[in-house]
Motif scaffolding. Structure first.
Motif, short mmCIF file in Angstrom:
data_model
loop_
_atom_site.label_atom_id
_atom_site.label_comp_id
_atom_site.label_asym_id
_atom_site.label_seq_id
_atom_site.Cartn_x
_atom_site.Cartn_y
_atom_site.Cartn_z
N SER A 295 34.67 34.20 43.91
CA SER A 295 34.49 35.57 43.13
C SER A 295 33.55 35.33 41.71
O SER A 295 33.55 34.33 41.17
CB SER A 295 35.96 35.79 42.56
OG SER A 295 36.72 35.94 43.74
N GLU A 296 32.80 36.64 41.37
CA GLU A 296 32.25 36.49 40.17
C GLU A 296 32.17 37.75 39.47
O GLU A 296 32.20 39.03 40.05
CB GLU A 296 30.68 35.99 40.37
CG GLU A 296 29.85 36.79 41.36
CD GLU A 296 28.49 36.15 41.20
OE1 GLU A 296 27.42 36.96 40.98
OE2 GLU A 296 28.26 34.88 41.72
N THR A 297 31.76 37.69 38.20
CA THR A 297 31.81 38.90 37.38
C THR A 297 30.94 38.74 36.07
O THR A 297 30.94 37.48 35.65
CB THR A 297 33.23 39.69 36.79
OG1 THR A 297 33.01 40.72 36.14
CG2 THR A 297 33.94 38.39 35.81
N GLN A 298 30.10 39.78 35.94
CA GLN A 298 29.46 39.59 34.56
C GLN A 298 29.75 40.82 33.87
O GLN A 298 29.82 41.91 34.24
CB GLN A 298 27.90 39.78 35.14
CG GLN A 298 27.39 38.60 35.78
CD GLN A 298 25.87 38.49 35.70
OE1 GLN A 298 25.04 38.26 34.96
NE2 GLN A 298 25.29 38.62 37.20
N PHE A 299 29.81 40.58 32.46
CA PHE A 299 30.46 41.67 31.62
C PHE A 299 29.99 41.33 30.25
O PHE A 299 29.43 40.24 29.51
CB PHE A 299 32.11 41.55 31.40
CG PHE A 299 32.63 40.24 31.05
CD1 PHE A 299 32.98 40.02 29.89
CD2 PHE A 299 32.86 39.29 32.20
CE1 PHE A 299 33.41 38.66 29.61
CE2 PHE A 299 33.35 37.96 31.68
CZ PHE A 299 33.70 37.84 30.68
N GLU A 300 30.21 42.37 29.16
CA GLU A 300 29.89 42.25 27.85
C GLU A 300 31.18 42.58 27.16
O GLU A 300 32.05 43.20 27.53
CB GLU A 300 28.76 43.48 27.46
CG GLU A 300 28.48 43.20 26.03
CD GLU A 300 27.43 44.33 25.80
OE1 GLU A 300 26.77 44.44 24.42
OE2 GLU A 300 26.93 44.86 26.74
N ILE A 301 31.48 41.77 25.91
CA ILE A 301 32.89 41.81 25.40
C ILE A 301 32.53 41.56 24.09
O ILE A 301 31.66 41.02 23.34
CB ILE A 301 33.80 40.72 25.93
CG1 ILE A 301 34.98 41.03 25.63
CG2 ILE A 301 33.35 39.31 25.51
CD1 ILE A 301 36.12 40.29 26.57
N GLU A 302 33.64 42.42 23.40
CA GLU A 302 33.42 42.21 21.79
C GLU A 302 33.77 40.67 21.17
O GLU A 302 34.58 39.96 21.90
CB GLU A 302 34.55 42.99 21.01
CG GLU A 302 34.91 43.15 19.69
CD GLU A 302 35.87 44.00 19.09
OE1 GLU A 302 36.06 43.85 17.93
OE2 GLU A 302 36.48 44.65 20.11
N LYS A 303 33.13 40.11 20.20
CA LYS A 303 33.37 39.02 19.75
C LYS A 303 34.72 38.59 19.31
O LYS A 303 35.36 39.46 18.62
CB LYS A 303 32.31 38.61 18.63
CG LYS A 303 32.20 37.21 18.23
CD LYS A 303 31.19 36.88 17.06
CE LYS A 303 31.34 35.60 16.62
NZ LYS A 303 30.30 35.05 15.51
N GLY A 304 35.28 37.52 19.80
CA GLY A 304 36.73 37.08 19.47
C GLY A 304 37.16 36.04 20.20
O GLY A 304 36.62 35.44 20.87
N LYS A 305 38.43 35.75 19.96
CA LYS A 305 39.16 34.94 20.58
C LYS A 305 39.99 35.29 21.77
O LYS A 305 40.66 36.18 21.57
CB LYS A 305 40.25 33.84 19.69
CG LYS A 305 40.36 32.50 20.04
CD LYS A 305 41.23 31.77 19.08
CE LYS A 305 41.58 30.55 19.69
NZ LYS A 305 42.37 29.67 18.57
N TYR A 306 39.88 34.77 22.88
CA TYR A 306 40.73 35.27 24.09
C TYR A 306 41.48 34.14 25.00
O TYR A 306 41.04 32.82 24.98
CB TYR A 306 39.70 36.17 25.10
CG TYR A 306 38.92 37.03 24.68
CD1 TYR A 306 39.45 38.23 24.86
CD2 TYR A 306 37.65 36.95 23.87
CE1 TYR A 306 38.82 39.37 24.26
CE2 TYR A 306 37.33 38.08 23.20
CZ TYR A 306 37.77 39.35 23.36
OH TYR A 306 37.01 40.26 22.71
N LYS A 307 42.26 34.30 25.69
CA LYS A 307 42.95 33.63 26.48
C LYS A 307 42.91 34.15 28.05
O LYS A 307 43.05 35.06 28.35
CB LYS A 307 44.70 33.65 26.22
CG LYS A 307 45.30 32.64 27.07
CD LYS A 307 46.78 32.64 26.90
CE LYS A 307 47.56 33.88 27.49
NZ LYS A 307 48.98 33.68 27.23
N ILE A 308 42.50 33.04 28.79
CA ILE A 308 42.27 33.12 30.09
C ILE A 308 43.46 32.33 30.90
O ILE A 308 43.73 31.57 30.73
CB ILE A 308 40.72 32.57 30.70
CG1 ILE A 308 39.79 33.39 30.09
CG2 ILE A 308 40.70 32.50 32.18
CD1 ILE A 308 38.35 32.90 30.46
#
Length: 368
Positions: free
Chosen positions: A294-307
């Protein structure tokens, strides 16, 4: 436990009961509680076009009444492992629910909890509420998302009957149907167009109560609770393959990884990467020994995230080509979590394999 008055149609298995031969030593619940498969009454059910109506293993004291009906089956009962005191086609006439309970009644555990609900508690299927901490206790103030219709989010607010809640903050909303009141209550919140991060901060002041973690909240003391939801659609592409001994993911990883250079047996595009497989994922794909890439490409707002990545069996997660999660073995459903800094354009790739039995793959991205 009673299984009574159900209709099963067009299935491989109707009722399956089983227990592990040995419980995991690191699972505290099983080491301190009785988790055996024991004391079942099965009565007045209809099995139509069910290959195996009853699959029962490693269980004890099973009463199967003779008023169950079976149509178009291969074998009524399969016992892969021995059972103790199993009675098939018991001749007790017309057992109803209460008679089954009385006939199979066993003394409660010495430290057992009475699971009967008090009359004052909200009851019914719509109030079976479970979150990451377990079943809701109907004592602590809480907020539950019940339905999404367009940009309208329907919330149920529950908590102590004496006292009041109020909304103290939040982001991502253009309108709220109420800002304070008493429990239980319904709240309709309208999301702003284009918003991805939604929060609601609430506080309760009222009678004293003990929360779900055993902490006493004194009368008149503010008790904060909240809702948060990160809605980022990532447009996943997942490719499915079968593998064999020559491309075994554990013993021949490099050969396994080359599978994705071949034409996939099946490709699927989804906004959310979540799968739970009990058999074959699709036409021409094995029920066991299959792979997904599986794969995805995306644009996201700068910040800290949990995967968070839940897998059964093995999974690897790559962020912009860097291996961040490597849980590459045969295991029951397990969740791996990491925290990352994101901002701008990114690519996530996930390799996964299922070796047999139940399989799952679940990706979650949350803003911290």
């Amino acid at each position: 436990n009673t299984i009574i008055g159900n209709k099963f149609k067009n299935l491989e298995t109707g009722v399956q009961l089983w227990a592990r031969e040995k419980q995991p030593e690191d699972w505290g619940y099983a080491q301190n509680k009785d988790v055996s498969s024991i004391d079942y009454g099965i009565s007045n059910n209809v099995f139509s076009e069910v290959a195996v109506p009853l699959e029962i293993s490693s269980s004890e004291r099973i009463l199967i009444s003779d008023n169950n009906k079976y149509h178009d089956f291969e074998k009524i009962l399969v016992e892969e492992k021995p059972n103790k005191d199993l009675k098939l086609n018991d001749k007790t006439p017309s057992l109803n629910l209460q008679e089954l309970i009385n006939k199979n009644s066993v003394p409660p555990l010495a430290d057992g909890m009475n699971t009967a609900l008090p009359d004052s508690q909200l009851q019914g299927r719509q109030y079976i509420l479970v979150d990451e901490w377990g079943p809701y206790d109907f004592r602590s103030p809480s907020i539950w998302l019940r339905e999404i219709k367009g940009n309208e989010y329907n919330f149920l607010l529950l908590g102590p009957p004496t006292g009041n809640y109020k909304i103290t903050g939040g982001e991502g909303w253009s309108k709220l149907s109420r800002v304070s009141g008493a429990f239980p209550a319904t709240l309709i919140a309208t999301k702003k167009e284009g918003t991805e991060y939604l929060t609601l901060d609430l506080g309760f002041i009222g009678e004293a109560f003990t929360d779900r973690f055993g902490n006493l909240n004194k009368k008149g003391k503010l008790f904060p609770f909240k809702f948060k939801r990160f809605e980022k659609n990532l447009n996943w592409e997942t490719m499915f393959y079968n593998y064999d001994e020559s491309t075994d993911p554990v013993n021949n990883y490099e050969a396994f990884r080359q599978l994705k250079n071949d034409k996939p047996l099946y490709t699927e595009n989804k906004d959310e990467l979540y799968y739970a497989w009990w058999g074959s994922p699709g036409e021409n794909i094995n029920a066991d020994k299959f792979a997904t890439f599986s794969e995805t490409q995306f644009e996201i707002e700068k910040g800290k995230y949990k995967i968070s990545l839940t897998s059964d069996d093995g999974a690897k997660l790559f962020l912009d080509g860097q291996l961040l999660i490597n849980h590459w073995d045969v295991h029951e459903p397990a969740t791996d979590e990491i925290e990352v800094e994101l901002g701008g354009q990114h690519k996530i790739e996930i390799e996964h394999f299922d070796s047999g039995g139940f399989g799952t793959l679940d990706f979650r991205l949350d803003k911290i």
